[in-house]
Write an enzyme that holds these catalytic residues in place. Structure first.
Site, short mmCIF file in Angstrom:
data_model
loop_
_atom_site.label_atom_id
_atom_site.label_comp_id
_atom_site.label_asym_id
_atom_site.label_seq_id
_atom_site.Cartn_x
_atom_site.Cartn_y
_atom_site.Cartn_z
N GLU A 134 0.82 -1.21 0.00
CA GLU A 134 0.00 0.00 0.00
C GLU A 134 0.86 1.26 0.00
OE1 GLU A 134 -3.96 -1.75 0.17
OE2 GLU A 134 -3.09 0.14 -0.47
N ASP A 279 -5.01 -9.73 -8.37
CA ASP A 279 -5.43 -8.78 -9.40
C ASP A 279 -4.32 -7.95 -10.03
OD1 ASP A 279 -5.13 -7.53 -6.96
OD2 ASP A 279 -7.03 -6.45 -6.99
N GLU A 373 -18.59 -5.77 -1.76
CA GLU A 373 -17.23 -6.28 -1.69
C GLU A 373 -17.15 -7.70 -2.22
OE1 GLU A 373 -13.95 -4.46 0.13
OE2 GLU A 373 -15.14 -3.86 -1.60
N GLU A 446 -12.73 0.47 -9.19
CA GLU A 446 -12.43 -0.45 -10.29
C GLU A 446 -13.50 -0.47 -11.37
OE1 GLU A 446 -9.89 -1.60 -6.90
OE2 GLU A 446 -12.03 -1.18 -7.10
N THR A 532 -1.84 1.06 -10.67
CA THR A 532 -3.05 0.47 -10.10
C THR A 532 -3.76 1.45 -9.16
OG1 THR A 532 -3.90 -1.56 -9.07
CG2 THR A 532 -1.97 -0.54 -8.04
#
Length: 697
Positions: A134, A279, A373, A446, A532
């Site tokens: 992160e 992902d 989610e 996303e 991303t």
């Protein structure tokens, strides 16, 4: 052979069931009026500033805004939320992460002010344990993008003449603090690191496992840092990580698992899909090729992509499988992270499945207002078992709209068994109800990202209308006086006191870009690659001498790219938008067969008010109404001495999938009742039952 037939039978039947269409209103592909587009663009801008100003006025220099409390969230000050707090480092996360959104909006005044604040207030010399993943994508990526855009604005617009690479110096300082995490046997980084003490903190010694995306989402930022500073160590570390992940793929399936041990490299969780945990590893393989020009990354991506489309992709759905037994599905839900996949398929050039999966996700959003989610695919089991002489030994019926399936074991006995290590097979019939599995929605970007990329690829105004609905949903259900609050439960609409930095960095940025024309932006997006976290890195980095001088081999000798071995999807077809300029219907034509895809397989909200279908277990051969129903479905009845069974004939012409399911169950029931009258009839009936269920030829 029988195992393969069974698996094929099952998935073909699921495909037929899921494509059954019922009536439901859909958005139009009609062009959006220019005034409305401009209005939505301005509204997206205002949404960003509503959140940004709320953060700056009520939370800065904290990492995040608490939109319900209207205060800031600091690490170590408030009660811990567990692993989710590893994103926090008391380094003004939201401001750093949203820096390049200000640039995209063309707000050079606020951008310059934010850069000055970051230089003045942000320090990484803190005794805090943070997530390597992160911190890399949000903070390091934000600093690098901010540096690149500050230089760009200075060169093009003459602003910020005082700027002297301060953000890049900060980025290098942070990169150095993340490097100790890579000191493992495999080169796979630890999941966490102490910003001041590295890996010397006692709390970090027991952390031995990390996710694939955590390890595989470093190369863009670290290689960019190397190429901007001239220090190769960052790219070398990230590149070694990518090498090792490629080495650890399952060689038969070309799939990777979700979690592995950083020391041994052993897979801890072998589930493979495109959602959480994997992902962005796939995303960074393709984008590393685009950004740096390394064809080896493209080779790897193509191998993985072919495997995903072969095993994970089931029509529009993407279902996790075992990496080493890829015909085995591992869970009955899909998560919100996989909504990025259609956008990645656009970059790959595989437009058709991108449109299909995006449409499925959009229909889930229509049911729940947001993308939960995770949402279920509620698997149910039903089967018919036969002995080796084709006698029917047992039969199980599912309830309405659920299908039957046959399972074969390795000794060619047919029965329902569980999957075991010796690859005995149980064929499971899936019914998909797309209900909520995890109800939270933290305003993830996303789906909007994929919507933006599909609009860029197709020019179809349908995606503008989809974006409008996403924008309206945020305004109606997430807006609060002090920013935008995450949705704690999409079923109730309850809020959570949380506004993640990615809401400003990604969600609002992609909404704004969706409604913007290229000439309305302060720079050409085609000159950049989005990370991303939606940070912008320039394509000019491919020309860096550092990248050319890194000699670490990417591939083992037997893995060097061979064009014909890159897989079925190595070369995608040209985008129909470029083949047929001005023709806007091709995307609409792809969506049409999926119209009401979700509603057609979901339990209807008015289900009890509709007329219930005849179940096989309720069928009575002496009931004239039941016989008439079968006749209407194109099924003939054969009379045997003392018994009645169903014949095949014209059942293939039965258009309604639900009716065909009843026909299949009825055939199986007929086969059971006919067992005492000779194997010829039973064999034919059983064989036809298989063909009806799975479309076998």
């Amino acid at each position: 052979m029988h195992t393969t037939a069974c698996v094929v039978t099952f998935f073909l039947w699921v495909s037929l069931l899921l494509n059954a269409a019922l009536s439901h209103a859909h958005l139009s592909s009609e062009p959006m009026e220019e005034l409305e587009r401009l209005s939505l663009k301005e509204e997206a801008r205002e949404m960003f500033y509503h959140a940004y100003n709320a953060y700056m006025e009520n939370a800065y220099p904290a990492d995040e805004l608490l939109p319900l409390s209207c205060s800031g969230r600091y690490r170590g000050v408030m009660p811990s939320r567990g692993d989710i707090d590893d994103v926090l480092g008391n380094f003004s996360l939201t401001l750093v992460d949203s820096l390049d959104t200000l640039a995209v909006l063309g707000d050079m005044t606020e951008f310059e002010k934010a850069v000055r604040l970051i230089i003045r207030d942000v320090s990484f010399d803190t005794d805090v344990i943070v997530s390597v993943f992160e911190t890399n994508i949000r903070i390091l990526g934000g600093l690098l993008s901010g540096h690149v855009l500050a230089e760009h604005f200075n060169q093009v617009y003459g602003v910020m003449p005082w700027y002297k690479d301060e953000l890049l110096v900060m980025a290098q300082d942070l990169g150095d603090r993340l490097l100790p995490a890579f000191n493992t046997t495999t080169g796979i980084p630890y999941p966490r690191v102490n910003l001041r003490h590295g890996m010397k903190s006692g709390e970090l010694g027991s952390a031995r496992d990390t996710c694939t995306s955590c390890a595989g989402t470093m190369i863009l930022e670290f290689a960019s840092l190397s190429r901007l500073t001239g220090h190769a160590v960052y790219e070398e570390k990230a590149r070694r990580t990518m090498d090792y992940l490629w080495q650890q793929r399952h060689r038969a399936s070309d799939l990777v698992g979700t979690v592995l041990n950083v020391h041994s490299g052993d897979w801890v969780r072998r589930e493979s899909g495109v959602g959480a945990g994997i992902d962005s590893y796939y995303e960074y393989l393709l984008k590393a090729h685009i950004l740096f020009g390394d064809v080896d990354y493209l080779h790897r991506f193509n191998k993985h992509y072919t495997a995903v489309m072969k095993y994970v992709s089931q029509g529009p759905m993407l279902l996790d499988v075992h990496m080493h037994r890829p015909h085995t599905t591992t869970r009955n839900f899909m998560d919100a992270f996989l909504a990025f996949w259609p956008g990645l398929q656009v970059l790959k050039g595989d437009i058709k499945p991108a449109i299909e999966t995006h449409e499925m996700l959009y229909q889930v959003i229509q049911r729940h207002n947001f993308l939960p989610e995770a949402f279920t695919t509620d698997f149910q089991v039903s089967c018919v078992a036969f002995t080796t002489d084709f006698q029917v030994s047992s039969v199980a019926f599912s309830t309405d709209f659920q299908v039957s399936c046959v399972a074969f074991t390795t000794d060619f006995q047919v029965s329902c068994v569980a999957f075991t290590t010796d690859f005995q097979v149980s064929c499971v019939a899936f019914t998909t109800d797309f209900q909520v599995h995890w109800a939270q929605h933290p305003l993830r970007p996303e789906f909007v990202e994929s919507t933006f990329l599909l609009y860029e690829a197709t020019g179809d105004s349908y995606y503008l209308w989809v974006g409008k609905e996403a924008l309206r949903s945020l305004q109606k259900r997430a807006w609060v006086p002090c920013g935008y609050a995450a949705v704690k439960d999409v079923r109730t609409g309850a809020h959570e006191d949380r506004m993640d930095s990615f809401v400003l960095s990604e969600t609002f940025k992609y909404l704004y870009l969706l409604f913007s024309k290229p000439e309305e932006l302060p720079f050409n997006l085609d000159d950049f690659v989005f990370t991303t976290e939606a940070h912008l890195l320039p394509l000019s980095l491919a020309r860096s001498a550092i990248g050319k001088n890194i000699s670490t081999p990417l591939l083992e000798s037997e893995d060097f790219p061979v064009e014909e071995n890159d897989g079925e999807f190595a070369h995608s077809c040209p985008n129909a938008h470029s083949l047929f300029p001005g023709e806007q219907k091709f995307a609409e034509n792809i969506r049409k067969p999926l119209k009401n895809y979700v509603d057609s397989v979901c339990p209807s909200r008015n289900r009890h008010s509709s007329k219930r279908k005849l179940r096989a277990s309720e069928f009575r051969a002496g009931d004239s109404h039941h016989l008439q129903l079968l006749s209407n479905m194109g099924i003939k009845i054969l009379e045997l001495p003392g018994e009645t069974i169903v014949s095949k004939d014209s059942v293939y012409n039965t258009p309604n999938m639900a009716e065909r399911a009843v026909a299949a169950d009825t055939l199986a029931a007929g086969a059971v009742r006919a067992t005492s009258h000779g194997t010829d009839v039973v064999q034919e009936t059983a064989w036809f039952g298989l063909r009806l269920l799975g479309g076998m030829r």
